[in-house]
Design a protein around this motif. Structure first.
Motif, short mmCIF file in Angstrom:
data_model
loop_
_atom_site.label_atom_id
_atom_site.label_comp_id
_atom_site.label_asym_id
_atom_site.label_seq_id
_atom_site.Cartn_x
_atom_site.Cartn_y
_atom_site.Cartn_z
N ILE A 156 66.81 18.20 31.90
CA ILE A 156 67.29 17.07 31.64
C ILE A 156 66.42 15.91 32.27
O ILE A 156 65.94 16.18 33.26
N THR A 157 66.45 14.98 31.76
CA THR A 157 65.64 13.59 32.37
C THR A 157 66.76 12.85 33.38
O THR A 157 67.88 12.82 33.09
N GLU A 158 65.99 12.35 34.20
CA GLU A 158 66.79 11.22 34.98
C GLU A 158 67.64 10.41 34.26
O GLU A 158 68.98 10.29 34.65
N ALA A 159 67.32 9.77 33.44
CA ALA A 159 67.94 8.84 32.56
C ALA A 159 69.21 9.61 32.04
O ALA A 159 70.60 8.85 32.04
N SER A 194 59.35 18.69 36.50
CA SER A 194 58.16 18.80 35.78
C SER A 194 57.71 17.56 34.88
O SER A 194 58.64 16.55 34.79
N GLN A 195 56.44 17.65 34.24
CA GLN A 195 56.27 16.53 33.46
C GLN A 195 55.61 15.63 34.28
O GLN A 195 55.47 15.50 35.45
N ALA A 196 54.97 14.47 33.43
CA ALA A 196 54.09 13.44 34.13
C ALA A 196 55.06 12.36 34.99
O ALA A 196 54.42 11.55 36.07
N GLY A 197 56.05 12.18 34.45
CA GLY A 197 56.99 11.08 35.09
C GLY A 197 56.67 9.81 34.74
O GLY A 197 56.65 8.58 35.52
N VAL A 198 56.14 9.47 33.48
CA VAL A 198 55.61 8.28 32.90
C VAL A 198 56.52 8.06 31.50
O VAL A 198 56.78 8.91 31.03
N ARG A 199 56.20 6.78 31.15
CA ARG A 199 56.92 6.63 29.93
C ARG A 199 56.44 7.32 28.73
O ARG A 199 55.05 7.68 28.72
N GLY A 200 57.21 8.15 28.06
CA GLY A 200 56.75 8.83 26.98
C GLY A 200 56.88 10.46 27.53
O GLY A 200 56.91 11.37 26.48
N ASP A 201 56.77 10.76 28.79
CA ASP A 201 56.77 11.87 29.41
C ASP A 201 57.40 11.89 30.59
O ASP A 201 56.89 12.19 31.73
N PRO A 202 58.71 11.69 30.68
CA PRO A 202 59.42 11.56 31.82
C PRO A 202 59.77 12.91 32.55
O PRO A 202 59.48 13.92 32.25
N PHE A 203 59.94 12.79 34.02
CA PHE A 203 60.21 13.90 34.75
C PHE A 203 61.40 14.51 33.98
O PHE A 203 62.59 13.97 33.36
N ARG A 204 61.35 15.98 34.15
CA ARG A 204 62.42 16.88 33.68
C ARG A 204 62.88 17.63 34.69
O ARG A 204 61.89 18.08 35.72
N TYR A 205 64.15 17.92 35.04
CA TYR A 205 64.80 18.43 36.54
C TYR A 205 65.36 19.98 35.84
O TYR A 205 65.94 19.97 34.91
N TYR A 206 64.93 20.73 36.85
CA TYR A 206 65.55 22.04 36.74
C TYR A 206 66.09 22.43 38.13
O TYR A 206 65.63 22.16 39.20
N LEU A 207 67.23 23.52 38.06
CA LEU A 207 67.85 23.81 39.14
C LEU A 207 66.74 25.16 39.32
O LEU A 207 66.36 25.92 39.02
N SER A 208 66.49 25.03 40.88
CA SER A 208 65.66 26.09 41.50
C SER A 208 66.48 27.46 41.57
O SER A 208 67.61 27.88 41.71
N ASP A 209 65.41 28.49 41.05
CA ASP A 209 66.12 29.85 41.00
C ASP A 209 66.56 30.21 42.56
O ASP A 209 67.58 31.10 42.45
N ASP A 210 66.18 29.59 43.53
CA ASP A 210 66.91 30.09 44.75
C ASP A 210 67.97 29.75 45.08
O ASP A 210 68.63 30.46 45.96
N VAL A 211 68.61 28.78 44.29
CA VAL A 211 70.04 28.46 44.52
C VAL A 211 70.88 28.81 43.53
O VAL A 211 72.22 28.79 43.81
#
Length: 93
Positions: free
Chosen positions: A42-45, A74-91
């Motif tokens: 999922i993205t921050e937005a 993951s991803q570049a964190g720029v317009r058109g390629d926003p960061f995508r967030y994942y829960l760490s397997d450790d938690v």
């Protein structure tokens, strides 16, 4: 919605968040962890929309969760390629 039914079944020890996130942000961090758990990539937005929280609060919580190793991005964190967030397997249990 099936995902909403899973909200209470999330297998993450949210009490541990208190060790990594300032007390004023714990409730928001819990919501973010649950959202990312249910919708990885999922993205921050999208997180902001799902959590109904201010951009600054979400950004601060995400930084704390990333620093603590709870959330990965993951991803570049720029317009058109926003960061995508994942829960760490450790938690995840």
């Amino acid at each position: 919605n099936t995902k909403i039914g899973l909200w209470e079944e999330i297998q993450v020890d949210l009490n541990l968040l208190k060790n990594f996130v300032p007390s004023a942000l714990v409730a928001t961090a819990e919501v973010i962890v649950k959202i990312v758990y249910l919708d990885e990539g999922i993205t921050e937005a999208e997180i902001r929309e799902a959590a109904s929280a201010r951009k600054q609060r979400i950004a601060k919580c995400l930084r704390k969760l990333i620093d603590a190793g709870w959330v990965l991005r993951s991803q570049a964190g720029v317009r058109g390629d926003p960061f995508r967030y994942y829960l760490s397997d450790d938690v995840k249990k």
